[in-house]
Motif scaffolding. Sequence first.
Motif, PDB file in Angstrom:
ATOM      1  N   LEU A  32      -8.141 -19.415  18.322  1.00 43.62           N
ATOM      2  CA  LEU A  32      -8.301 -18.070  18.388  1.00 43.62           C
ATOM      3  C   LEU A  32      -9.414 -18.351  19.464  1.00 43.62           C
ATOM      4  CD1 LEU A  32      -7.001 -15.942  15.938  1.00 43.62           C
ATOM      5  CD2 LEU A  32      -6.440 -16.750  17.817  1.00 43.62           C
ATOM      6  N   THR A  33     -10.402 -19.206  19.186  1.00 40.18           N
ATOM      7  CA  THR A  33     -11.596 -19.709  19.539  1.00 40.18           C
ATOM      8  C   THR A  33     -12.150 -20.502  20.724  1.00 40.18           C
ATOM      9  OG1 THR A  33     -12.736 -20.010  17.759  1.00 40.18           O
ATOM     10  CG2 THR A  33     -12.901 -18.334  17.986  1.00 40.18           C
ATOM     11  N   GLY A  34     -10.802 -21.805  20.391  1.00 43.53           N
ATOM     12  CA  GLY A  34     -11.905 -22.997  20.929  1.00 43.53           C
ATOM     13  C   GLY A  34     -13.057 -24.010  20.229  1.00 43.53           C
ATOM     14  N   GLY A  35     -13.266 -22.644  18.918  1.00 44.99           N
ATOM     15  CA  GLY A  35     -14.404 -23.431  18.764  1.00 44.99           C
ATOM     16  C   GLY A  35     -14.291 -24.376  17.049  1.00 44.99           C
ATOM     17  N   SER A  36     -15.481 -24.400  16.826  1.00 45.54           N
ATOM     18  CA  SER A  36     -15.328 -25.838  15.244  1.00 45.54           C
ATOM     19  C   SER A  36     -15.114 -24.802  13.706  1.00 45.54           C
ATOM     20  CB  SER A  36     -16.267 -26.243  15.465  1.00 45.54           C
ATOM     21  OG  SER A  36     -16.061 -27.230  14.237  1.00 45.54           O
ATOM     22  N   ALA A  37     -14.407 -25.497  13.673  1.00 45.79           N
ATOM     23  CA  ALA A  37     -14.125 -25.038  11.561  1.00 45.79           C
ATOM     24  C   ALA A  37     -14.590 -25.724  10.968  1.00 45.79           C
ATOM     25  CB  ALA A  37     -12.337 -24.304  10.793  1.00 45.79           C
ATOM     26  N   ILE A  38     -14.995 -26.619  10.885  1.00 47.19           N
ATOM     27  CA  ILE A  38     -15.794 -27.752  10.325  1.00 47.19           C
ATOM     28  C   ILE A  38     -17.166 -27.446  10.657  1.00 47.19           C
ATOM     29  CG2 ILE A  38     -16.448 -29.795  10.297  1.00 47.19           C
ATOM     30  CD1 ILE A  38     -13.768 -31.226  11.593  1.00 47.19           C
ATOM     31  N   ASP A  39     -17.826 -27.314  11.402  1.00 44.11           N
ATOM     32  CA  ASP A  39     -19.133 -26.970  11.975  1.00 44.11           C
ATOM     33  C   ASP A  39     -19.282 -25.348  12.998  1.00 44.11           C
ATOM     34  OD1 ASP A  39     -22.179 -26.276  12.465  1.00 44.11           O
ATOM     35  OD2 ASP A  39     -22.753 -28.852  13.208  1.00 44.11           O
ATOM     36  N   PRO A  40     -19.731 -24.611  12.946  1.00 41.97           N
ATOM     37  CA  PRO A  40     -19.178 -23.426  13.737  1.00 41.97           C
ATOM     38  C   PRO A  40     -20.462 -22.576  14.436  1.00 41.97           C
ATOM     39  CG  PRO A  40     -18.480 -23.153  11.506  1.00 41.97           C
ATOM     40  CD  PRO A  40     -19.249 -23.724  11.238  1.00 41.97           C
ATOM     41  N   SER A  41     -21.300 -23.565  14.880  1.00 47.07           N
ATOM     42  CA  SER A  41     -22.673 -23.548  15.456  1.00 47.07           C
ATOM     43  C   SER A  41     -22.377 -24.713  16.874  1.00 47.07           C
ATOM     44  CB  SER A  41     -23.706 -24.369  14.759  1.00 47.07           C
ATOM     45  OG  SER A  41     -23.506 -25.709  14.198  1.00 47.07           O
ATOM     46  N   LEU A  42     -21.134 -25.624  16.638  1.00 48.29           N
ATOM     47  CA  LEU A  42     -21.097 -25.958  17.816  1.00 48.29           C
ATOM     48  C   LEU A  42     -20.411 -25.126  18.631  1.00 48.29           C
ATOM     49  CD1 LEU A  42     -19.284 -29.623  16.422  1.00 48.29           C
ATOM     50  CD2 LEU A  42     -21.788 -28.809  17.790  1.00 48.29           C
ATOM     51  N   PRO A  43     -20.471 -25.632  20.916  1.00 50.02           N
ATOM     52  CA  PRO A  43     -19.768 -24.454  21.044  1.00 50.02           C
ATOM     53  C   PRO A  43     -18.431 -25.119  21.418  1.00 50.02           C
ATOM     54  CG  PRO A  43     -20.992 -26.265  22.279  1.00 50.02           C
ATOM     55  CD  PRO A  43     -21.280 -26.151  20.875  1.00 50.02           C
ATOM     56  N   PRO A  44     -18.241 -23.924  21.500  1.00 52.07           N
ATOM     57  CA  PRO A  44     -16.083 -24.206  21.969  1.00 52.07           C
ATOM     58  C   PRO A  44     -15.683 -24.630  23.035  1.00 52.07           C
ATOM     59  CG  PRO A  44     -17.134 -21.943  22.733  1.00 52.07           C
ATOM     60  CD  PRO A  44     -18.199 -22.322  22.392  1.00 52.07           C
TER      61      PRO A  44
END
Length: 542
Positions: free
Chosen positions: A455-467
């Motif tokens: 849904l985001t292209g983001g990181s589930a491991i490190d959510p601070s990373l840009p998608p």
Amino acid sequence: MTTIYRNAAVFTGSADEALQEAFSVEGGRFQAVGSEAEVREAAGPDAAEVDLGGGFVSPGVIEAHAHLAMFGESLGKVQLRDCKSLGEIQQRLIEAREANPEAPRILGVSWLFEAVGDVHPTAAMIDEVLPDVPVYLDANDLHSAWVNSAALAELGITRETPDPVGGEIARDEHGEATGLLYETAAMSYVWDFLDSTVTDEKRVEFLDSAFAAYLAAGVTGATDMSLNAADVAAIRRILARDGRLPFAITGHWLLQPSGDTAEDLAAVERVVGLRDEVAAAPGAEWFRIVGVKFIMDGVIDACTATMRAPYANGSNCDPIWNEERVFPVAAAADAAGLQIAMHAIGDRTSEIALDAIEHCIAVNGERERRHRIEHLESVADTTIERMARLGVTASMQPVHCDPAVLDNWKSVLGDERAETGFPWQKFRSAGVRLALGTDAPTAPYEALPNLYIALTGGSAIDPSLPPYHPERVFRPAEALSALTAGAAYAGETDGVNGRIAAGLRADFALLDVNPLEAEADRLLTARVQQTFVAGESAYEAR
């Protein structure tokens, strides 16, 4: 006994269908779904009722690409995915040895190439901290094995040991093995050896662990993508023990190229015989062998996926199954009614995979087929168009493009391809059927973080990373449908599960979040409250 489940937001599995209010279950199957009034009318006056408190209900997730026994075993290995450096990996191994000093060997899983730096791993790196006990570390993608000198000795690998078809033993300038085994070398030397050390009881334990973990994640079905004889035997032992499996699975037998077409064709014949034997045995509704799996190439991280243009370092790699090897074997499998699944990560490999499917059609004639290509990380637009025309399913794993694991992936490509990977939006636009899974243990197995990445292209491991390129992402209903109904279609179980619809097996999950309406980051802390298989509670959160 009929039970009505009401006061819920019920997602049926169709991305275009409105949420429903209730459903009923009778005899392990969905009886009706709709408004509370409609379901009560269908269920009759004597039905029991369960108030779901406004919770969100989805069909159980179908794990579209699993390695059940390997996943269960991996839960007991040293976990290395979060290690950012060689020093962290070494420390994790030291701690594992200290915790179990009598272990005959140390097994680890999920190390990342970028954690080691600009050079590939070597036995010497492990020897620095554990020189005396064999150490076997599976790469995060399970396409390479990193071992120490004691393990090389235990395996009997010397400078005279040949590379198998489709694999390579990394060697130094003197021809000595350096400790990294790629592709079929990892499978035929490391995996086969370690498999010989595992007891029948342990294999059953691995499967039990995998089933339990998946049920807690809301998974109620799976397609196993690397069956072998030991796996099948363990599954059948569980069927004999319990009369059923915790949830139903379909399986693909892993075919490894022998270099001899006659031998490869004989392997297909053996799979056909085993398929028919399993289908005639008790428990067939819980376990079916439906197809064969071709690992056509390797992975981009190790530069073993076959690309149309070279990697940044100027290298490229031949496919594991080239046209000459794969065409006759795929045609034989297709003629026998086996589903063909092809691991194809490089953009050139997926072209060859479709050539093989077109060959099957030319040889065996037109008919309905549900062949599929796995992963498709770098793929040409023309390949996507061909997949739509041929009706080939794209089986993809959002967790594989978690930005936390993409640094090395992008650097080895080194050009525009680093920014055009995993093009989900192009598959959707072309009308290609999509199935989403995790490929555990190559990636985290939990369904809700996997959905978050979709849904985001983001990181589930490190959510601070840009998608990573969020223009690719799914609408929530699209992604949830691909995790359920789409995965059931790909696994040839859409007449059994994957949707909440009258007559299908009552496999469903109750979530503490509505992923169609909540902010996506809520999925990172959301929980599966309860999982049901055939109308019975199979997991309940404590």
